[in-house]
Design a protein around this motif. Structure first.
Motif, PDB file in Angstrom:
ATOM      1  N   ALA A 105      -8.337   9.329  -4.223  1.00  0.00           N
ATOM      2  CA  ALA A 105      -8.653   8.078  -3.535  1.00  0.00           C
ATOM      3  C   ALA A 105      -7.954   6.896  -4.207  1.00  0.00           C
ATOM      4  O   ALA A 105      -7.404   6.009  -3.540  1.00  0.00           O
ATOM      5  CB  ALA A 105     -10.166   7.861  -3.514  1.00  0.00           C
ATOM      6  N   ALA A 106      -7.972   6.866  -5.535  1.00  0.00           N
ATOM      7  CA  ALA A 106      -7.317   5.777  -6.266  1.00  0.00           C
ATOM      8  C   ALA A 106      -5.809   5.807  -6.047  1.00  0.00           C
ATOM      9  O   ALA A 106      -5.179   4.766  -5.817  1.00  0.00           O
ATOM     10  CB  ALA A 106      -7.643   5.883  -7.752  1.00  0.00           C
ATOM     11  N   SER A 107      -5.226   6.989  -6.101  1.00  0.00           N
ATOM     12  CA  SER A 107      -3.782   7.118  -5.886  1.00  0.00           C
ATOM     13  C   SER A 107      -3.410   6.669  -4.476  1.00  0.00           C
ATOM     14  O   SER A 107      -2.368   6.031  -4.268  1.00  0.00           O
ATOM     15  CB  SER A 107      -3.351   8.571  -6.092  1.00  0.00           C
ATOM     16  OG  SER A 107      -3.652   9.010  -7.402  1.00  0.00           O
ATOM     17  N   ALA A 108      -4.270   6.983  -3.505  1.00  0.00           N
ATOM     18  CA  ALA A 108      -4.004   6.582  -2.125  1.00  0.00           C
ATOM     19  C   ALA A 108      -3.928   5.070  -1.998  1.00  0.00           C
ATOM     20  O   ALA A 108      -3.032   4.524  -1.334  1.00  0.00           O
ATOM     21  CB  ALA A 108      -5.107   7.125  -1.205  1.00  0.00           C
ATOM     22  N   ARG A 109      -4.880   4.371  -2.624  1.00  0.00           N
ATOM     23  CA  ARG A 109      -4.896   2.914  -2.528  1.00  0.00           C
ATOM     24  C   ARG A 109      -3.659   2.307  -3.187  1.00  0.00           C
ATOM     25  O   ARG A 109      -3.030   1.408  -2.646  1.00  0.00           O
ATOM     26  CB  ARG A 109      -6.164   2.367  -3.195  1.00  0.00           C
ATOM     27  CG  ARG A 109      -7.457   2.760  -2.493  1.00  0.00           C
ATOM     28  CD  ARG A 109      -7.531   2.169  -1.078  1.00  0.00           C
ATOM     29  NE  ARG A 109      -8.824   2.469  -0.470  1.00  0.00           N
ATOM     30  CZ  ARG A 109      -9.023   3.476   0.360  1.00  0.00           C
ATOM     31  NH1 ARG A 109      -8.024   4.288   0.660  1.00  0.00           N
ATOM     32  NH2 ARG A 109     -10.219   3.691   0.880  1.00  0.00           N
TER      33      ARG A 109
END
Length: 315
Positions: A25-29
């Motif tokens: 999720a963090a990488s996506a943002r």
């Protein structure tokens, strides 16, 4: 030792699924990708890595039909067992993008797989076509995956480097803990006199879906519905096109009648049923608890059918 393996596997499985989803999720943002795209490209494909390894090794050993059964069986479990179980716990919202684009693409890939099976043999050119379709679909998804940055406090507290690290580490530990859990469960079942056949069709079959199930429950607890459905779509895409395609390129696959009579129709019916569930409303579909229960019942019926057919064939 087997009991300890099951307990340790469950604990580490839950922990690694959380780390995996948080990192993804963090990488996506940070990369400007939507959660759905990360579910398809990272979680879906990542959790299908064991199927790809089984495909390559079985084809190299001259038994590529194992890859076909593994891929289709995993697809059936992903929809009926994983999505069905998650929807029973928490109804899933399906965004229009999934209904209009991702699920129709998955249905198309399923139809192409039928074409490759129809003559009773998956040749190298047909396998290369499956791999080519996967590459085109991936490129198209990446081109359309960019989104405007969203406010996500948890994501922005984690740097891109740390997010990528947790994604990779979480995936590796997730896969390892799943295998540890399956090993322990199989040994316990064997100790109680359960046959290898039943263990293979139940414990091992469910075990191959544990990474998808664990990461999906972790995602749903964090409100990441898109990651759950992206996980399923990506994993099934990967299984249908890459797992079978790779095996067919290494060694042409002779298709058993059961694949056309039992396994492909079940996989295709579940894929179509999931799409119909998504068409439940004009703005966005929803997989409610009743529909989740229907999917789970289909998985139970398929498993009983599978065990019965194998036992009858050996009797």
């Amino acid at each position: 030792m087997a009991t300890g393996a099951v307990l340790a596997g469950l604990i580490v499985l839950a922990w690694s699924a959380d780390r995996f989803v948080d990192g993804a999720a963090a990488s996506a943002r940070h990369l400007g990708l939507s959660p759905l795209s990360v579910g398809i490209l990272v979680i879906g494909f990542g959790t299908s890595a064991p199927e790809l390894m089984v495909s390559a090794f079985s084809a190299a050993a001259g038994t590529p039909r194992l890859a076909l059964g593994n891929a289709y069986g995993s697809n059936i479990a992903n929809i009926a067992l994983v999505v069905g179980t998650v929807a029973l716990v928490s109804p899933l919202v399906m965004r229009p993008q999934i209904v209009r684009r991702e699920l129709p693409l998955l249905c198309l890939a399923t139809l192409v797989s039928l074409w490759s099976l129809w003559d009773g043999r998956i040749s190298r050119p047909e396998a290369l076509l499956l791999l080519g379709l996967l590459i085109v679909s991936l490129a198209w998804s990446l081109l359309r995956s960019k989104q405007a940055p969203e406010a996500d406090e948890a994501a922005h507290q984690m740097s891109l480097r740390r997010g990528l690290l947790w994604t990779l580490a979480g995936l590796v530990v997730l896969l390892a803990s799943s295998r540890l859990l399956v090993w322990g469960a199989a040994h316990i079942a064997s100790a109680f006199g359960v046959s290898d056949l039943v263990i293979g069709l139940t414990v091992v079959a469910v075990g191959t879906s544990l990474p998808e199930l664990a990461s999906s429950f972790s995602a749903i607890r964090k409100g990441q519905h898109d990651m759950v459905l992206g996980n399923m779509v990506g994993s099934n895409f990967f299984n249908t096109l890459a797992v079978v395609g790779l095996a067919g390129v290494i060694h042409p696959i002779a298709v058993e009648p059961d694949a056309l009579i039992r396994d492909w129709p079940t996989m295709a019916a579940l894929t179509l049923l999931l799409w119909l569930f998504g068409l439940g409303s004009k703005r966005r579909g929803r997989i409610n608890r009743l529909e989740g229960g229907v999917l789970l019942l289909i998985y139970i019926a398929y498993t009983v059918w599978l065990i019965s057919s194998v036992v009858m064939s050996q009797g």
